[in-house]
Every structure is written in C-alpha cells, then in structure tokens.
Design an enzyme around this catalytic site. Structure first.
Site, short mmCIF file in Angstrom:
data_model
loop_
_atom_site.label_atom_id
_atom_site.label_comp_id
_atom_site.label_asym_id
_atom_site.label_seq_id
_atom_site.Cartn_x
_atom_site.Cartn_y
_atom_site.Cartn_z
N HIS A 1 53.77 53.29 70.10
CA HIS A 1 52.44 53.44 70.69
C HIS A 1 52.37 54.77 71.42
O HIS A 1 53.34 55.55 71.40
CB HIS A 1 52.14 52.26 71.62
CG HIS A 1 53.04 52.17 72.81
ND1 HIS A 1 54.39 51.88 72.72
CD2 HIS A 1 52.79 52.33 74.14
CE1 HIS A 1 54.92 51.85 73.92
NE2 HIS A 1 53.98 52.13 74.81
N HIS B 1 52.04 55.71 74.68
CA HIS B 1 52.39 55.94 76.08
C HIS B 1 53.47 57.02 76.19
O HIS B 1 54.39 57.10 75.36
CB HIS B 1 52.84 54.65 76.75
CG HIS B 1 51.68 53.75 77.08
ND1 HIS B 1 51.83 52.40 77.33
CD2 HIS B 1 50.34 54.02 77.19
CE1 HIS B 1 50.63 51.87 77.59
NE2 HIS B 1 49.72 52.83 77.51
N ASP C 1 56.12 57.58 78.05
CA ASP C 1 57.56 57.31 78.15
C ASP C 1 58.17 56.98 76.79
O ASP C 1 59.39 56.83 76.68
CB ASP C 1 57.84 56.18 79.15
CG ASP C 1 57.07 54.90 78.86
OD1 ASP C 1 55.92 54.98 78.42
OD2 ASP C 1 57.63 53.80 79.09
N HIS D 1 50.11 44.89 73.12
CA HIS D 1 50.26 45.75 74.30
C HIS D 1 48.88 46.21 74.76
O HIS D 1 47.85 45.84 74.17
CB HIS D 1 51.16 46.94 73.97
CG HIS D 1 51.68 47.66 75.18
ND1 HIS D 1 52.13 46.99 76.30
CD2 HIS D 1 51.81 48.98 75.44
CE1 HIS D 1 52.53 47.88 77.20
NE2 HIS D 1 52.33 49.09 76.70
N ASP E 1 57.45 47.23 74.14
CA ASP E 1 56.18 47.19 74.87
C ASP E 1 55.21 46.18 74.27
O ASP E 1 54.20 46.53 73.64
CB ASP E 1 55.55 48.59 74.91
CG ASP E 1 56.17 49.45 76.00
OD1 ASP E 1 57.39 49.29 76.24
OD2 ASP E 1 55.46 50.26 76.61
#
Length: 310
Positions: free
Chosen positions: A69, A71, A73, A146, A213
């Site tokens: 995904h 994000h 991190d 998520h 996640d």
C-alpha cells in the site's frame, strides 16, 4: 525455524521490522525473499538501501518489488533502491507491482528516483489475482483490509513430481532414459513401457505469503492457506485490540489465529508498534499461545524456507 547464514537458495531476509515509527533497533519495513534466481523485495521503507548493505544483499539481486500500500513506512525507500540497483549493475528487467489505486503515488516515487537511467523497470498496477506467472512459480495478490487500498502477496511454486531412485532401479531405467522419461512421460525398457507415474510421487510446491497492514480478513486467509512461511504484521498486542481494530491492524494473537486457520507451517511476526519498547519477544509469546513456534523477527534475521512437503 532457525536463522540461516549460509545463503540458502530460498530464504527470507528481514531488513526492517518497525511500524510507523522506527526505533533504536528496528528500521522501517523491508523484506527480501530469495527464490532461486528471483529476488522479491517487499515494502521497501525508509532506510532499505542501507539495510540491504548490512544484510549483504546486492540491490542487483532484486527482480521484483512488491508494495502492499502507499503508506510511507512501506514505500519511502523505493527511490533509493531503484537508484542503487543501477549503481549495483542491474541489467535485467525489474517488475514493480502495487495496488492499482496507488498509481499516482507510485509514479511520484519513481520520478523521485530520476527516473533511474539504465534500469528496465516494468510497472504493474494490480488488483486481486495472478500478477506474474513465471511458469514454475506465480506471484498472486489479494485484497487486504486497511485504511487505504492494500494488497497482500503470495509466491506459489507449481506442484511437481519427485523421482524415487529405488523405483528407477527396480524397472531398469537409468542414464539418459531418466530425463527422457520425465520429459516425455514414458520410456520403453525391453518389452515394457515405463510411465513417469510409476517412478515418481507428487511433490507439493513451496509457498510464501506476505500479509501486511490489515485487520483479519478473507483475503489474508486466502493468501496464507497452506503456506510454508507466513510473514504477518502484528502491530499491537491483545490488550490494545480495539486500537488494532480502529487502525486496521492485527494483534500478535490475531496473526497466530490467521496462521492456524490457514494451516501455515511457519509464522514470522513483524511490524511492531514502538509503544511496546524494544522487546519483541512479547509478540512471540502472545502468538505462541495459539500457534506454537511463532517467531518475532528482528532486523537482519534470516529464515530458510522449510523443506518441501512429501
């Protein structure tokens, strides 16, 4: 499953195990799966290039990059990895697979890398289903649950057959006839025809799943079904199960319940919240109540895939 430092043909190299905030001992996400001549880099977070160096994994060994995904991190290390692949002399085609909904975000990351001149990058926006079919193995995606569109990944080896030397000897097949028997399905020995089924037994292909996640969901269960190694996020512990639900993550216990329900052989936990400090053993202890032998990964750990099932 113990650590392996011997450069196994199929092994997982853990580059980072933190969640949103890195700690003194845990870098942002990054996972390298060595699969024969293929090399899968999952979720290269910030610092992945440096972690590859610490792990002695050349960036040129990467053939596929898989993002779950958008994000940071899980993705901020991508531009540096792409540039490093050029510096390390990667001349092969590299497939970058990611959720189709993240196209604009991925485009920005790739453009930040230069784009890297000399790198044959094939971008592959994906939805659930087979993303890559290499013949002997497949890369499969499935939907996770998520806060943004997310995919989990599964590397699945094709089933095959294992030759039994004692059966070959019993029917008198040897030398070049063995290869011909396996390629053509049968071979004549004297007055009889020997078939491949007589001297082989089915061998189930190995499988690896990467679930990151997400709350527990049907897609995660499908990805993990019967795998030899399941890498699963366990951001929270059970006392914070409500936070896990609200932020759409798993607890250590939920990761173990997923592994048990899916019939996975090994469970590697990762993506630990900084709120619990540096001792990740508490995650393994919680998961072991449901799935004995669960391992809480530490940065730069290596895990060899277990031997194929007979």
């Amino acid at each position: 499953m113990g650590d392996s430092r011997g450069g196994a043909a199929r092994e997982l190299v853990v580059l980072g195990t933190a969640s949103q905030v890195p700690t003194r001992t845990r870098a942002h996400n990054g996972y390298f799966l060595r699969w024969d001549r293929a090399g899968f880099l999952f979720d290269p977070g910030e610092g992945t290039q440096r972690q590859l160096t610490h792990a002695r994994v050349p960036a040129s060994a990467i053939t596929h990059i898989c993002l779950t995904h958008s994000h940071g991190d899980h993705t901020f290390g991508l531009p540096g990895v792409l540039q490093r692949m050029v510096l390390d002399g990667a001349r092969h085609e590299v497939t970058l697979a990611y959720p189709a909904e993240a196209e604009a975000y991925v485009d920005l990351l790739v453009r930040l890398a230069g784009p890297p001149a000399g790198l044959a990058l094939r971008r592959l926006p994906c939805g659930p289903g087979v993303a890559v079919d290499a013949g002997t193995w497949r890369l499969v995606a499935d939907r996770l649950d998520h806060r943004v569109p997310a995919l989990g990944w599964r590397v699945q080896e094709a089933d095959s057959r294992r030759v039994l030397p004692e059966r070959l000897a019993a029917v008198g097949v040897s030398g070049p006839d063995v290869r011909r028997l396996l390629e053509e399905g049968s071979v004549r020995v004297g007055e009889r025809v020997v078939t491949a089924e007589e001297v082989t037994v089915p061998r189930r292909g190995q499988a690896f799943a990467f679930v990151m996640d997400t709350r527990p969901c049907a897609g995660a269960l499908r990805l993990a079904e019967g795998v030899d190694v399941l890498v699963c996020e366990s951001t929270f512990l059970t006392p914070d199960a409500e936070l896990a639900r609200d932020y759409r993550h798993c607890t250590g216990r939920q990761a173990a319940e997923l592994a048990a329900a899916a019939g996975a052989r090994r469970l590697v936990l990762t993506h630990f919240s900084q709120r619990y400090g540096e001792d990740v053993g508490v995650f393994a202890a919680e998961a072991a109540q449901v799935f004995p032998g669960a391992v809480a990964a530490r940065d730069l750990d290596r895990f060899a895939l277990p031997a194929r099932r007979r």
